[in-house]
Design a protein around this motif. Structure first.
Motif, PDB file in Angstrom:
ATOM      1  N   LEU A 218       0.830  -1.208   0.000  1.00 33.16           N
ATOM      2  CA  LEU A 218       0.000   0.000   0.000  1.00 33.16           C
ATOM      3  C   LEU A 218       0.861   1.254   0.000  1.00 33.16           C
ATOM      4  N   VAL A 219       1.934   1.246   0.770  1.00 34.44           N
ATOM      5  CA  VAL A 219       2.822   2.406   0.783  1.00 34.44           C
ATOM      6  C   VAL A 219       3.409   2.613  -0.605  1.00 34.44           C
ATOM      7  N   ALA A 220       3.861   1.509  -1.212  1.00 33.26           N
ATOM      8  CA  ALA A 220       4.446   1.611  -2.550  1.00 33.26           C
ATOM      9  C   ALA A 220       3.427   2.189  -3.531  1.00 33.26           C
ATOM     10  N   ILE A 279      -6.856  12.374  -4.438  1.00 36.94           N
ATOM     11  CA  ILE A 279      -6.558  10.945  -4.649  1.00 36.94           C
ATOM     12  C   ILE A 279      -5.807  10.373  -3.446  1.00 36.94           C
ATOM     13  N   ALA A 280      -4.780  11.108  -2.990  1.00 35.28           N
ATOM     14  CA  ALA A 280      -4.000  10.624  -1.845  1.00 35.28           C
ATOM     15  C   ALA A 280      -4.897  10.498  -0.619  1.00 35.28           C
ATOM     16  N   PHE A 281      -5.776  11.496  -0.419  1.00 32.51           N
ATOM     17  CA  PHE A 281      -6.661  11.485   0.749  1.00 32.51           C
ATOM     18  C   PHE A 281      -7.614  10.294   0.692  1.00 32.51           C
ATOM     19  N   VAL A 282      -8.250  10.107  -0.476  1.00 28.99           N
ATOM     20  CA  VAL A 282      -9.195   9.000  -0.619  1.00 28.99           C
ATOM     21  C   VAL A 282      -8.483   7.665  -0.409  1.00 28.99           C
ATOM     22  N   PHE A 283      -7.296   7.550  -0.987  1.00 26.82           N
ATOM     23  CA  PHE A 283      -6.526   6.310  -0.861  1.00 26.82           C
ATOM     24  C   PHE A 283      -6.230   5.998   0.603  1.00 26.82           C
ATOM     25  N   LYS A 285      -7.788   7.217   3.188  1.00 32.31           N
ATOM     26  CA  LYS A 285      -9.044   7.009   3.923  1.00 32.31           C
ATOM     27  C   LYS A 285      -9.558   5.594   3.711  1.00 32.31           C
ATOM     28  N   LEU A 286      -9.536   5.146   2.451  1.00 27.02           N
ATOM     29  CA  LEU A 286     -10.084   3.830   2.131  1.00 27.02           C
ATOM     30  C   LEU A 286      -9.229   2.710   2.704  1.00 27.02           C
ATOM     31  N   LEU A 287      -7.923   2.875   2.599  1.00 28.67           N
ATOM     32  CA  LEU A 287      -7.026   1.779   2.971  1.00 28.67           C
ATOM     33  C   LEU A 287      -6.173   2.099   4.181  1.00 28.67           C
ATOM     34  N   GLY A 288      -6.133   3.386   4.547  1.00 26.02           N
ATOM     35  CA  GLY A 288      -5.242   3.806   5.629  1.00 26.02           C
ATOM     36  C   GLY A 288      -5.659   3.257   6.974  1.00 26.02           C
ATOM     37  N   ASP A 290      -6.659   0.528   7.612  1.00 26.97           N
ATOM     38  CA  ASP A 290      -6.042  -0.785   7.671  1.00 26.97           C
ATOM     39  C   ASP A 290      -4.594  -0.693   8.161  1.00 26.97           C
ATOM     40  N   LEU A 291      -3.870   0.265   7.597  1.00 28.53           N
ATOM     41  CA  LEU A 291      -2.479   0.463   8.001  1.00 28.53           C
ATOM     42  C   LEU A 291      -2.388   0.754   9.491  1.00 28.53           C
ATOM     43  N   LEU A 292      -3.301   1.647   9.938  1.00 24.61           N
ATOM     44  CA  LEU A 292      -3.269   2.039  11.340  1.00 24.61           C
ATOM     45  C   LEU A 292      -3.584   0.868  12.250  1.00 24.61           C
ATOM     46  N   SER A 293      -4.630   0.107  11.893  1.00 27.17           N
ATOM     47  CA  SER A 293      -5.021  -1.002  12.756  1.00 27.17           C
ATOM     48  C   SER A 293      -3.876  -2.002  12.841  1.00 27.17           C
ATOM     49  N   ASP A 294      -3.141  -2.098  11.751  1.00 23.04           N
ATOM     50  CA  ASP A 294      -1.992  -2.980  11.730  1.00 23.04           C
ATOM     51  C   ASP A 294      -0.961  -2.557  12.770  1.00 23.04           C
ATOM     52  N   VAL A 295      -0.668  -1.243  12.761  1.00 21.12           N
ATOM     53  CA  VAL A 295       0.288  -0.715  13.724  1.00 21.12           C
ATOM     54  C   VAL A 295      -0.220  -0.957  15.142  1.00 21.12           C
ATOM     55  N   ARG A 296      -1.530  -0.698  15.321  1.00 21.17           N
ATOM     56  CA  ARG A 296      -2.095  -0.847  16.663  1.00 21.17           C
ATOM     57  C   ARG A 296      -1.977  -2.279  17.152  1.00 21.17           C
ATOM     58  N   SER A 297      -2.303  -3.237  16.284  1.00 21.63           N
ATOM     59  CA  SER A 297      -2.264  -4.622  16.733  1.00 21.63           C
ATOM     60  C   SER A 297      -0.835  -5.036  17.056  1.00 21.63           C
TER      61      SER A 297
END
Lengths: 306, 295
Positions: A218-220, A279-283, A285-288, A290-297
């Motif tokens: 996702l970052v890539a 585009i960056a914001f929507v991206f 928002k839609l997938l971010g 997920d990234l955060l929850s990953d960090v949290r877990s």
């Protein structure tokens, strides 16, 4: 991290240490950006004043500079930009993942493979563009190998394909690099467990590798999206400026600016900036989330261990 | 160019173990297939270079010949470069890349060190602001930059290119350096301070040497990005002698007859330094990104 109010002397040190960075960024990024946004609402040049004298100056133009946004040339450039972005990023993700999967394996000559795959990323885009321009010439290598007579670098549908091929060649390594980094942190016991459970390679890829490599991917993709939306060098070098079939928004802005149409150029620049930001914001928002929850877990796991 | 990778929250010495062997034992045949696929891929990626290299060694008359290998090898194309006007453009590129790297070093180092070591009001805001500037793309600001430097009388000057390239790469350098400094235990520096080294002694003897891999990575990234930059140089330079090599090479195109062999001789020379520098940091880049995600 809680920020404590700093004692007086410290805030002076902070200012001294940070101000050089702030000054350079203000000069090169912030001021030009604000100036361009302001300029997009102004018109400059000559006009007749009330007494019929020619006056030179600058005056508020409202949204007049933005009028071109609904015109055919801008729409075409926006379409080209979007098409390139979608096609190249999709291709680069597929190729990048494949490259990373191969690069991870052990075999003779792996170091050489890695180097040869990663080199295109470091080569100047302008040089890469020239290289492909030569390959795609009418009597060039591509046509010789394919046995065709395609005019790759002339204005037309084939030029689009030429730019897509060159761009994919140039940037798929970047995606491969980031995905490889993500792959290397997947613990091997996960794969061993999957093997014990009788998972086929296909299942292993879709159920284990892909979900675990997702954050890196996702970052890539985010970085590639923002980069692809502002593509300029490759179409410019490979096909040329002012070519309808490959003119991108950045190309259009550059062209207007070189014709001293600063008002419209700034307006289009602001529009492109907004497009990328959305585009960056929507991206994110839609997938971010997920990234955060990953960090949290991960953090939670770390706490449980401790 | 897409050098702007994500700022890795790195721990310096956590080298990535190169994926030694696949996670599980593979049958021999599979290794062979993977290796074959790998060779095909690397051939596809290297092929354009081979074409460029071979073309740079052809004679003008044999440019159009169909044979893959040149019939005679014209090494003088590579040596002629140094007496052509392009040597001057290479010199400009070198000055711009070096200048902006030095600028980034001088400006980013104190900011990154201070924001990694101290908690102060506005610290987070500063780091986020720096990161946001990274998102703005050159073309949207091109008009603003051009007009700004026009007012300063700096259009067509090497200083404007140094400043612009420094500014474009500053955010990445600040972030990567900040991450490196933050990863060095404070106690090490304080111990050196107590041992009578003084603040600066501690900084120069302990912290900077430990952060050196990060500093070198940031500097090489800046150097490569400035070396490869195209759009800003195209806009900000007006006379051929002041153009960096990337722009100068492209002004060959569109002339009545393109001397591809000379053009590619220049391209080969323009590419070699970047590839060497990139090879030096390649492992570190992958390592840094990985270390970031392990945490």
């Amino acid at each position: 991290m809680r920020v404590r109010p700093a004692p007086r002397g410290q805030s002076w040190t902070a200012a001294a240490m940070l101000s050089p960075t702030m000054v350079v960024l203000a000069l090169v990024v912030l001021y030009p950006l604000v100036a361009a946004m302001r300029e997009s609402f102004y018109e400059s040049g000559q006009r007749l004043d009330a007494d019929g004298f020619v006056v030179e100056g600058e005056w508020f133009a409202g949204l007049a500079n933005y009028a071109g946004v609904v015109e055919q040339r801008f729409m075409n450039a926006a379409f080209n930009t979007t098409l390139f972005t979608v096609v190249t990023v999709a291709l680069e993700v597929v190729l990048g993942v494949a490259m990373a999967l191969v690069m991870r394996r052990a075999f003779r000559g792996r170091a050489f493979l890695r180097a040869s795959i990663l080199i295109p990323w470091a080569v100047p885009t302008a040089v890469a563009g020239l290289m492909w321009k030569w390959i795609f010439q009418a009597d060039g290598v591509a046509n010789t190998l394919l046995g065709t007579d395609i005019l790759w670098t002339a204005d037309g549908p084939w030029a689009k394909l030429a730019v897509v091929i060159a761009d994919t060649w140039k940037t798929a390594p970047f995606v491969g690099l980031l995905v490889l980094a993500g792959l290397q942190i997947i613990p091997s016991d996960v794969y061993e467990a999957a093997k014990v459970d009788g998972s086929t390679p296909w299942q292993t890829f879709w159920r284990i590798t892909l979900p675990l490599v997702r954050p890196a991917l996702l970052v890539a993709v985010l970085f590639r999206l923002m980069d692809a939306l502002r593509v300029f060098d490759l179409p410019y070098v490979l096909v040329g400026p002012r070519k309808q079939s490959v003119e991108t928004l950045s190309g259009l802005i550059w062209d207007e600016a070189t014709r001293v149409h600063y008002g419209p150029a700034s307006a289009y620049g602001t529009a492109l900036f907004c497009y990328i930001a959305v585009i960056a914001f929507v991206f994110v928002k839609l997938l971010g989330a997920d990234l955060l929850s990953d960090v949290r877990s991960r953090r939670r796991e770390a706490r449980d261990v401790a | 160019m897409a050098v702007n990778t994500m700022p890795p929250r790195t721990r310096p010495h956590s080298h990535v173990r190169p994926a030694r062997g696949a996670p599980r034992r593979m049958p021999k045949l599979k290794t062979v297939i993977v290796a074959a696929a790998a060779y095909v891929i690397s051939f596809l990626f290297l092929f354009p270079y081979v074409v460029m290299l071979l073309t740079s060694l052809r004679s003008q008359d044999s440019l159009r010949e169909v044979s893959f290998w040149p019939e005679e090898w014209v090494w003088s194309n590579l040596t002629n470069f140094w007496t052509s006007g392009l040597a001057g453009n290479l010199w400009v590129t070198l000055k711009v890349a070096t200048g902006s790297t030095v600028l980034v070093l001088l400006v980013a180092l104190p900011a990154a060190y201070y924001s990694a070591r101290h908690r102060f009001r506005g610290r987070t805001a500063f780091l986020i602001l720096v990161l946001i500037t990274q998102m703005f793309q050159p073309t949207a600001m091109l008009v603003g930059i051009y007009r700004e430097f026009y007012q300063f009388g700096l259009v067509d000057s090497i200083w404007s290119l140094i400043l612009v390239n420094g500014g474009f790469n500053l955010a990445f350098a600040v972030w990567i350096l900040n991450a490196y400094f933050a990863s060095i235990p404070r106690e090490l520096e304080e111990a050196a301070f107590i041992d009578g080294n003084g603040r600066f002694g501690a900084l120069f003897r302990i912290t900077l040497p430990l952060a050196l891999p990060g500093v070198i990575t940031a500097l090489i990234f800046t150097f490569i990005a400035a070396w490869n930059e195209f759009v800003a140089a195209l806009t900000l330079t007006t006379t051929p002698e002041n153009q960096p090599l990337t722009v100068a090479l492209n002004s060959f195109i569109g002339q009545y007859q393109v001397d591809w062999q000379n053009l590619f001789a220049g391209s080969v020379i323009a590419t070699i330094p970047v590839i060497i520098l990139f090879a030096l940091i390649e492992r570190k880049v992958v390592g840094g990104l990985t270390a970031g995600s392990i945490k």
